[in-house]
Motif scaffolding. Structure first.
Motif, PDB file in Angstrom:
ATOM      1  N   TYR A  88       0.845  -1.193   0.000  1.00 38.68           N
ATOM      2  CA  TYR A  88       0.000   0.000   0.000  1.00 38.68           C
ATOM      3  C   TYR A  88       0.883   1.246   0.000  1.00 38.68           C
ATOM      4  N   LEU A  89       0.366   2.329  -0.596  1.00 44.83           N
ATOM      5  CA  LEU A  89       1.011   3.630  -0.452  1.00 44.83           C
ATOM      6  C   LEU A  89       0.544   4.235   0.868  1.00 44.83           C
ATOM      7  N   GLU A  90       1.467   4.857   1.587  1.00 47.70           N
ATOM      8  CA  GLU A  90       1.107   5.586   2.802  1.00 47.70           C
ATOM      9  C   GLU A  90       1.166   7.060   2.474  1.00 47.70           C
ATOM     10  N   ASN A  91       0.037   7.718   2.495  1.00 47.56           N
ATOM     11  CA  ASN A  91      -0.020   9.127   2.116  1.00 47.56           C
ATOM     12  C   ASN A  91       0.150  10.072   3.302  1.00 47.56           C
ATOM     13  N   ASP A  92      -0.129   9.600   4.489  1.00 41.86           N
ATOM     14  CA  ASP A  92      -0.034  10.441   5.680  1.00 41.86           C
ATOM     15  C   ASP A  92       1.435  10.674   6.040  1.00 41.86           C
ATOM     16  N   ILE A  93       1.854  11.932   6.081  1.00 42.25           N
ATOM     17  CA  ILE A  93       3.258  12.274   6.303  1.00 42.25           C
ATOM     18  C   ILE A  93       3.760  11.766   7.656  1.00 42.25           C
ATOM     19  N   SER A  94       2.956  11.918   8.693  1.00 43.64           N
ATOM     20  CA  SER A  94       3.402  11.464  10.019  1.00 43.64           C
ATOM     21  C   SER A  94       3.519   9.934  10.061  1.00 43.64           C
ATOM     22  N   LYS A  95       2.612   9.238   9.377  1.00 42.51           N
ATOM     23  CA  LYS A  95       2.698   7.779   9.328  1.00 42.51           C
ATOM     24  C   LYS A  95       3.889   7.329   8.484  1.00 42.51           C
ATOM     25  N   GLN A  96       4.219   8.093   7.443  1.00 34.72           N
ATOM     26  CA  GLN A  96       5.405   7.776   6.645  1.00 34.72           C
ATOM     27  C   GLN A  96       6.647   7.808   7.532  1.00 34.72           C
ATOM     28  N   GLU A  97       6.727   8.823   8.370  1.00 29.01           N
ATOM     29  CA  GLU A  97       7.883   8.949   9.258  1.00 29.01           C
ATOM     30  C   GLU A  97       7.909   7.822  10.284  1.00 29.01           C
ATOM     31  N   LEU A  98       6.751   7.472  10.830  1.00 27.62           N
ATOM     32  CA  LEU A  98       6.678   6.344  11.772  1.00 27.62           C
ATOM     33  C   LEU A  98       7.081   5.040  11.089  1.00 27.62           C
ATOM     34  N   ASN A  99       6.601   4.827   9.869  1.00 27.83           N
ATOM     35  CA  ASN A  99       6.960   3.624   9.112  1.00 27.83           C
ATOM     36  C   ASN A  99       8.458   3.566   8.863  1.00 27.83           C
ATOM     37  N   ARG A 100       9.032   4.710   8.490  1.00 27.93           N
ATOM     38  CA  ARG A 100      10.472   4.781   8.210  1.00 27.93           C
ATOM     39  C   ARG A 100      11.281   4.425   9.454  1.00 27.93           C
ATOM     40  N   LYS A 101      10.898   4.997  10.576  1.00 26.52           N
ATOM     41  CA  LYS A 101      11.617   4.732  11.827  1.00 26.52           C
ATOM     42  C   LYS A 101      11.447   3.277  12.267  1.00 26.52           C
ATOM     43  N   ALA A 102      10.249   2.740  12.116  1.00 22.35           N
ATOM     44  CA  ALA A 102      10.005   1.342  12.495  1.00 22.35           C
ATOM     45  C   ALA A 102      10.835   0.402  11.633  1.00 22.35           C
ATOM     46  N   LYS A 103      10.927   0.691  10.352  1.00 23.21           N
ATOM     47  CA  LYS A 103      11.712  -0.154   9.441  1.00 23.21           C
ATOM     48  C   LYS A 103      13.195  -0.076   9.804  1.00 23.21           C
ATOM     49  N   MET A 104      13.667   1.129  10.131  1.00 24.69           N
ATOM     50  CA  MET A 104      15.065   1.299  10.517  1.00 24.69           C
ATOM     51  C   MET A 104      15.365   0.514  11.796  1.00 24.69           C
ATOM     52  N   LEU A 105      14.466   0.579  12.769  1.00 23.55           N
ATOM     53  CA  LEU A 105      14.636  -0.161  14.018  1.00 23.55           C
ATOM     54  C   LEU A 105      14.640  -1.664  13.758  1.00 23.55           C
ATOM     55  N   GLU A 106      13.726  -2.111  12.915  1.00 21.25           N
ATOM     56  CA  GLU A 106      13.649  -3.529  12.564  1.00 21.25           C
ATOM     57  C   GLU A 106      14.978  -4.011  11.980  1.00 21.25           C
ATOM     58  N   LYS A 107      15.571  -3.210  11.106  1.00 20.13           N
ATOM     59  CA  LYS A 107      16.847  -3.591  10.483  1.00 20.13           C
ATOM     60  C   LYS A 107      17.988  -3.582  11.499  1.00 20.13           C
ATOM     61  N   LYS A 108      17.992  -2.600  12.396  1.00 21.42           N
ATOM     62  CA  LYS A 108      19.036  -2.550  13.419  1.00 21.42           C
ATOM     63  C   LYS A 108      18.957  -3.758  14.344  1.00 21.42           C
ATOM     64  N   LEU A 109      17.742  -4.108  14.741  1.00 23.61           N
ATOM     65  CA  LEU A 109      17.576  -5.261  15.636  1.00 23.61           C
ATOM     66  C   LEU A 109      17.941  -6.565  14.927  1.00 23.61           C
ATOM     67  N   ALA A 110      17.638  -6.658  13.645  1.00 30.63           N
ATOM     68  CA  ALA A 110      18.030  -7.848  12.872  1.00 30.63           C
ATOM     69  C   ALA A 110      19.550  -7.929  12.766  1.00 30.63           C
ATOM     70  N   TRP A 111      20.186  -6.777  12.599  1.00 30.84           N
ATOM     71  CA  TRP A 111      21.654  -6.719  12.540  1.00 30.84           C
ATOM     72  C   TRP A 111      22.242  -7.202  13.870  1.00 30.84           C
ATOM     73  N   LEU A 112      21.656  -6.743  14.971  1.00 27.41           N
ATOM     74  CA  LEU A 112      22.129  -7.181  16.294  1.00 27.41           C
ATOM     75  C   LEU A 112      21.943  -8.683  16.480  1.00 27.41           C
ATOM     76  N   LYS A 113      20.794  -9.180  16.092  1.00 30.74           N
ATOM     77  CA  LYS A 113      20.515 -10.609  16.214  1.00 30.74           C
ATOM     78  C   LYS A 113      21.531 -11.426  15.417  1.00 30.74           C
ATOM     79  N   ARG A 114      21.808 -10.971  14.200  1.00 33.07           N
ATOM     80  CA  ARG A 114      22.783 -11.671  13.356  1.00 33.07           C
ATOM     81  C   ARG A 114      24.171 -11.612  13.985  1.00 33.07           C
ATOM     82  N   GLY A 115      24.551 -10.475  14.532  1.00 32.06           N
ATOM     83  CA  GLY A 115      25.845 -10.337  15.197  1.00 32.06           C
ATOM     84  C   GLY A 115      25.987 -11.314  16.353  1.00 32.06           C
ATOM     85  N   LEU A 116      24.914 -11.521  17.064  1.00 39.01           N
ATOM     86  CA  LEU A 116      24.910 -12.472  18.177  1.00 39.01           C
ATOM     87  C   LEU A 116      25.022 -13.906  17.652  1.00 39.01           C
ATOM     88  N   GLU A 117      24.304 -14.215  16.582  1.00 38.81           N
ATOM     89  CA  GLU A 117      24.318 -15.567  16.010  1.00 38.81           C
ATOM     90  C   GLU A 117      25.704 -15.979  15.514  1.00 38.81           C
TER      91      GLU A 117
END
Length: 134
Positions: A88-117
């Motif tokens: 889906y396209l997200e048209n709401d600017i504030s939700k776009q920013e929340l989505n961006r931050k959530a995706k960045m956090l998800e990637k950082k946590l995946a990076w940490l998990k991989r580093g531990l593995e």
């Protein structure tokens, strides 16, 4: 409605990020895969199959959708009945920013998990960094 262009003919207005992709497509200045994907999503949510039927290779499409998710412009929902993911396209600017931050956090946590593995970081380092990321 500052920062949002209103398409009075369509009665639709888009966020500045989506606007940029639309204008690039209309002007012919940019015909990247991301622009094409945004253009297809203007008609409503799509699955990967739809993009493949419109000439995309599945790997290319997946990568560009991921890029757009990273920007917060696109979000994905799983269909519990059919097993497909809908984009889906997200048209709401504030939700776009929340989505961006959530995706960045998800990637950082995946990076940490991989580093531990792979024993690149200790459990203590993992826990310390995880707290900083959140």
């Amino acid at each position: 409605m500052s920062g949002v262009i209103n398409y009075s003919k369509l009665g639709i207005s888009y966020s500045p990020k989506i606007e940029a992709y639309i204008l690039q497509k209309k002007s012919g200045k940019m015909s990247s895969d991301k622009v094409k994907i945004v253009h297809l999503l203007l008609d409503g949510p799509k699955t990967l199959e739809h993009f493949v039927l419109n000439g995309f290779k599945i790997q290319t499409c997946s990568a560009r959708l991921s890029d757009l998710e990273d920007e917060g412009i696109v979000f994905k929902k799983a269909d519990n009945h059919g097993g497909f993911s809908w984009y889906y396209l997200e048209n709401d600017i504030s939700k776009q920013e929340l989505n961006r931050k959530a995706k960045m956090l998800e990637k950082k946590l995946a990076w940490l998990k991989r580093g531990l593995e792979i024993n690149a970081i200790s459990q203590e380092e993992h826990d310390e960094l995880a707290v900083k990321f959140v």
